[in-house]
Structure formats: C-alpha cells, structure tokens
Design a protein around this motif. Structure first.
Motif, mmCIF file in Angstrom:
data_model
loop_
_atom_site.group_PDB
_atom_site.id
_atom_site.type_symbol
_atom_site.label_atom_id
_atom_site.label_comp_id
_atom_site.label_asym_id
_atom_site.label_seq_id
_atom_site.Cartn_x
_atom_site.Cartn_y
_atom_site.Cartn_z
ATOM 1 N N GLY A 1 0.802 -1.217 0.000
ATOM 2 C CA GLY A 1 0.000 0.000 0.000
ATOM 3 C C GLY A 1 0.831 1.261 0.000
ATOM 4 N N ALA A 2 2.093 1.167 -0.400
ATOM 5 C CA ALA A 2 2.990 2.324 -0.360
ATOM 6 C C ALA A 2 2.683 3.286 -1.511
ATOM 7 C CB ALA A 2 4.440 1.871 -0.439
ATOM 8 N N THR A 3 2.664 4.568 -1.196
ATOM 9 C CA THR A 3 2.475 5.586 -2.226
ATOM 10 C C THR A 3 3.776 5.731 -3.030
ATOM 11 O OG1 THR A 3 3.296 7.392 -0.831
ATOM 12 C CG2 THR A 3 0.927 6.842 -0.672
ATOM 13 N N PRO A 4 3.711 6.367 -4.215
ATOM 14 C CA PRO A 4 4.950 6.596 -4.979
ATOM 15 C C PRO A 4 5.997 7.349 -4.168
ATOM 16 C CG PRO A 4 3.042 6.985 -6.365
ATOM 17 C CD PRO A 4 2.511 6.764 -4.979
ATOM 18 N N GLU A 5 5.546 8.314 -3.348
ATOM 19 C CA GLU A 5 6.486 9.088 -2.531
ATOM 20 C C GLU A 5 7.144 8.195 -1.473
ATOM 21 O OE1 GLU A 5 3.692 11.550 -4.604
ATOM 22 O OE2 GLU A 5 3.336 9.955 -3.142
ATOM 23 N N GLN A 6 6.343 7.359 -0.841
ATOM 24 C CA GLN A 6 6.897 6.443 0.155
ATOM 25 C C GLN A 6 7.862 5.453 -0.485
ATOM 26 O OE1 GLN A 6 3.091 5.017 1.537
ATOM 27 N NE2 GLN A 6 3.231 6.154 3.467
ATOM 28 N N SER A 7 7.506 4.946 -1.657
ATOM 29 C CA SER A 7 8.376 4.009 -2.358
ATOM 30 C C SER A 7 9.707 4.658 -2.709
ATOM 31 C CB SER A 7 7.701 3.503 -3.635
ATOM 32 O OG SER A 7 6.567 2.721 -3.331
ATOM 33 N N ALA A 8 9.656 5.907 -3.168
ATOM 34 C CA ALA A 8 10.881 6.610 -3.525
ATOM 35 C C ALA A 8 11.767 6.814 -2.303
ATOM 36 C CB ALA A 8 10.549 7.953 -4.170
ATOM 37 N N ALA A 9 11.160 7.168 -1.185
ATOM 38 C CA ALA A 9 11.931 7.357 0.052
ATOM 39 C C ALA A 9 12.554 6.046 0.511
ATOM 40 C CB ALA A 9 11.030 7.934 1.135
ATOM 41 N N ASN A 10 11.792 4.971 0.405
ATOM 42 C CA ASN A 10 12.319 3.658 0.797
ATOM 43 C C ASN A 10 13.475 3.242 -0.101
ATOM 44 O OD1 ASN A 10 10.480 3.375 2.866
ATOM 45 N ND2 ASN A 10 8.994 2.241 1.632
ATOM 46 N N ARG A 11 13.341 3.476 -1.408
ATOM 47 C CA ARG A 11 14.411 3.111 -2.338
ATOM 48 C C ARG A 11 15.681 3.892 -2.030
ATOM 49 N NH1 ARG A 11 10.444 3.469 -6.146
ATOM 50 N NH2 ARG A 11 11.269 5.443 -6.925
ATOM 51 N N GLU A 12 15.519 5.171 -1.686
ATOM 52 C CA GLU A 12 16.697 5.987 -1.382
ATOM 53 C C GLU A 12 17.380 5.506 -0.100
ATOM 54 O OE1 GLU A 12 19.751 8.271 -1.759
ATOM 55 O OE2 GLU A 12 18.199 8.062 -3.301
ATOM 56 N N GLN A 13 16.579 5.145 0.887
ATOM 57 C CA GLN A 13 17.159 4.620 2.131
ATOM 58 C C GLN A 13 17.922 3.334 1.861
ATOM 59 O OE1 GLN A 13 14.363 3.031 4.936
ATOM 60 N NE2 GLN A 13 15.784 3.092 6.653
ATOM 61 N N ILE A 14 17.318 2.448 1.079
ATOM 62 C CA ILE A 14 17.955 1.174 0.759
ATOM 63 C C ILE A 14 19.234 1.404 -0.046
ATOM 64 C CG2 ILE A 14 17.700 -0.882 -0.691
ATOM 65 C CD1 ILE A 14 14.723 -0.906 0.232
ATOM 66 N N ARG A 15 19.167 2.326 -1.016
ATOM 67 C CA ARG A 15 20.343 2.608 -1.838
ATOM 68 C C ARG A 15 21.495 3.118 -0.980
ATOM 69 N NH1 ARG A 15 17.906 5.663 -5.090
ATOM 70 N NH2 ARG A 15 17.419 4.078 -6.630
ATOM 71 N N ALA A 16 21.179 3.985 -0.028
ATOM 72 C CA ALA A 16 22.213 4.535 0.848
ATOM 73 C C ALA A 16 22.813 3.472 1.756
ATOM 74 C CB ALA A 16 21.632 5.689 1.671
ATOM 75 N N ARG A 17 21.964 2.624 2.321
ATOM 76 C CA ARG A 17 22.461 1.560 3.207
ATOM 77 C C ARG A 17 23.318 0.560 2.425
ATOM 78 N NH1 ARG A 17 20.023 -0.152 7.779
ATOM 79 N NH2 ARG A 17 21.789 -1.612 7.749
ATOM 80 N N ALA A 18 22.916 0.247 1.205
ATOM 81 C CA ALA A 18 23.698 -0.672 0.386
ATOM 82 C C ALA A 18 25.055 -0.060 0.048
ATOM 83 C CB ALA A 18 22.938 -1.029 -0.890
#
Length: 215
Positions: A67-84
């Motif tokens: 149920g994630a919005t596009p904005e939430q998905s983008a924020a999650n992807r950025e967090q994951i990208r940074a942690r990786a």
C-alpha cells in the motif's frame, strides 16, 4: 581460540535488505578475524513464490503488497540505496524495475553450494538483479552469473534445464517457514541464535563476539 560457527543465511536474491545484511555480516566477520571460523550456507526463501515468468513492475508490486504511495516508495528506495552503498554495493533499481520469480535461482544456489561456490554466486546474483537490472528467472542470466562466480556454465545450464533440486528447495522453504521465518534476511547462528533484518556490521559483530564467548 578460534570458534567454529554455523551460519544459515535465509534470504532471497531479490531482497535488497538481504544485500545489506550480507554486507554487514561479511564486514563483521572480517572485524572479528580469527575469533570465528564461519561456514555460511544460503537457505532459500521466496518473497513472491507466485510471481509469473514475466514478473511485475516494482512500483505496482509495492503498492499492491504494502500500500505504499509513490512518494513512500521513492523514500524507501533511497534509504535502501544509501544503506547498500555503506557496504560497498550499488543498487540501481528505479520505479520501472521489475520483480521476478526466483525459484530457479535458488536451485542454482543449492548446486553452487555443493560445488563450494555458493557465496560468489550469491554475490553475482545480487549484482545481476540489483545493479545490472537483469531477470533472475532468465536462464541465460543465471548461467552468466554462474560463470562469473567461477562455476562451469555448461553444468549450470544442465541444472537449470532439468528439475534437479526442485523438491529439495520446496522442502527447505517449508522447513524455514514452519520454523517461524516469515521475513528475510534471517540469520541463524549455530541453529540457536536468530538475527533478523539487514543489520549493520556493528550489530553483527556484537552478536558474533557474544556467541563466541558463550560457545
């Protein structure tokens, strides 16, 4: 005194937090040095066992599943990208990336374990999906990853074009599910200690040192 340590790393090749968790674990093992003699076995877990061969758009999938919005998905992807990036791995997924079925990848990983090349293949599969944007259900992608991992591509193709290890992988997946594993990564040490999620190296290091002291 060096302590032998059995580590079962339950994960999927399309799980970004599994990339992060593996990077943290490997860094922690390097930090503890000769304190631990670890044997890592990658155990199968499918985040989306019913995914069809053509896969599904990542943005659509995340919305349907979480149920994630596009904005939430983008924020999650950025967090994951940074942690990786902190563990030296490049995640290049976009909203137009796709989620795929990973069952054959798990069959190939099991075979790679028998050949003593499971860890290199795991890295190659993570890179194929997250960095190269390739389809981990495509046999050509899987054979190429096996070759990069130092495995015989002809033997890898023979595994993939057969149904070898299919029943065994299904059995292992049921085993971990019945053991209570419902999300990944799940890192089980000495069949006793569970570390969940994509933990940083410091968290893994503390756990390794504590377990080594108790064993």
């Amino acid at each position: 005194m060096t302590k032998p340590m059995k580590i079962d790393f339950v994960s999927d090749v399309s799980c970004p937090w599994c990339v992060i968790g593996l990077g943290g674990l490997e860094e922690a093992l390097a930090r503890v040095g000769d304190l631990v003699d670890a044997t890592i076995t990658f155990q199968p877990f499918e985040l989306n066992p019913g995914m069809p061969p053509e896969g599904q758009n990542l943005r659509e999938h995340v919305f349907e599943k979480y149920g994630a919005t596009p904005e939430q998905s983008a924020a999650n992807r950025e967090q994951i990208r940074a942690r990786a990036a902190e563990v030296g791995f490049t995640i290049a997924t976009t909203p137009e990336s796709r989620i795929y079925n990973t069952f054959d990848a798990h069959r190939l990983l099991h075979w790679a374990g028998l050949e003593g090349r499971q860890l290199p293949l795991k890295h190659a599969l993570f890179e194929a999906y997250f960095t190269r944007g390739e389809n981990p259900s495509d046999h050509e992608v899987l054979v190429a990853a096996a070759e990069r991992a130092g495995l015989d591509p002809v033997a890898a193709r023979d595994v993939l074009t057969s149904d070898r290890f299919a029943g065994h992988i299904r059995s292992l997946e049921r085993q971990w599910y019945e053991a209570g594993i419902s999300s990944v990564p799940a890192v089980i040490i000495n069949e006793k200690y569970l570390i969940s999620g994509g933990q940083p190296a410091a968290a893994f290091e503390r756990a390794l040192r504590t377990i080594a002291a108790e064993s």
